[in-house]
Scaffold this motif. Structure first.
Motif: not given
Length: 214
Positions: A75-87
């Motif tokens: 869906d919508h995403f922003e590669e330039s922003v680092a989300s803090l949940g990780k897998i």
């Protein structure tokens, strides 16, 4: 009279359609860890994917394992922003058995190999993972059996035991080995002497598991 018969046939056809649709969705689902196929015992495969969980050094984010689909949609995403949940993905480690890659247990050299998974649907209404057994109780159908696995005791992150039964004849992904830096699987042993009842359990023995349905 003919109109009544036609109306009854229409009602019956609608009922049969609903019944067939219900029969396709009734039952239960479970993850088959380490395999890309489902048992040929009345089960069907919903999807295949990659076993994934939190990085071994992360003290936050999720603690449970997931079977990530190998056909993701975005869906919508922003590669330039680092989300803090990780897998991350997961690998077979079994460090103490690396001389033969745990082949005595699993039938093949699995050290540092990536772990696949499959989500299976069974027509039977209930499925359960039983740790400590490799056979089902009477009246239940075995979906698969294997070994109880978890993360390393010295890692920062915590992982779950629930439903984490690794198939005793697992597959490996064919896109290369890993360096053991993300998420790793190990056999689980009991610790006797305090709270674990021994016997029946014995220190140092790798614990089995089985997934059963009814």
């Amino acid at each position: 009279m003919e109109q009544e018969i036609a109306a009854l046939k229409q009602i019956n056809n609608q009922f049969q359609t609903k019944l067939r649709a219900k029969s396709k969705t009734a039952g239960d689902t479970y993850a088959r860890w380490g395999r890309t196929t489902c048992p040929g015992n009345g089960t069907t495969r919903l999807y295949t994917g990659y076993m994934a969980g939190s990085h071994r050094s992360h003290i936050g984010t999720g603690s449970n394992y997931l079977c990530l689909t190998n056909e993701p949609l975005w869906d919508h995403f922003e590669e330039s922003v680092a989300s803090l949940g990780k897998i991350t993905g997961t690998e077979y480690r079994f460090n103490e058995h690396r001389s033969n890659g745990a082949a005595d247990f699993l039938g093949d050299y699995m050290y540092n190999q990536k772990v696949p998974c499959a989500i299976c649907h069974t027509q039977r209404s209930v499925s359960v993972m039983i740790p400590g057994r490799n056979r089902c109780y009477d009246g239940w159908t075995m979906e698969y059996r294997g070994y109880l696995v978890s993360g390393y005791t010295g890692d920062t992150n915590a992982t779950e035991y629930v439903s984490l039964c690794l198939d005793r004849r697992p597959e490996k992904l064919h896109d290369g080995t890993t360096a053991g830096t993300d998420n790793r699987l190990y056999f689980v042993e009991g610790i006797c002497g305090k709270t674990l009842t021994c016997p029946p359990y014995v220190s140092g023995l790798e614990i089995t598991c089985v997934v059963c349905s009814v």
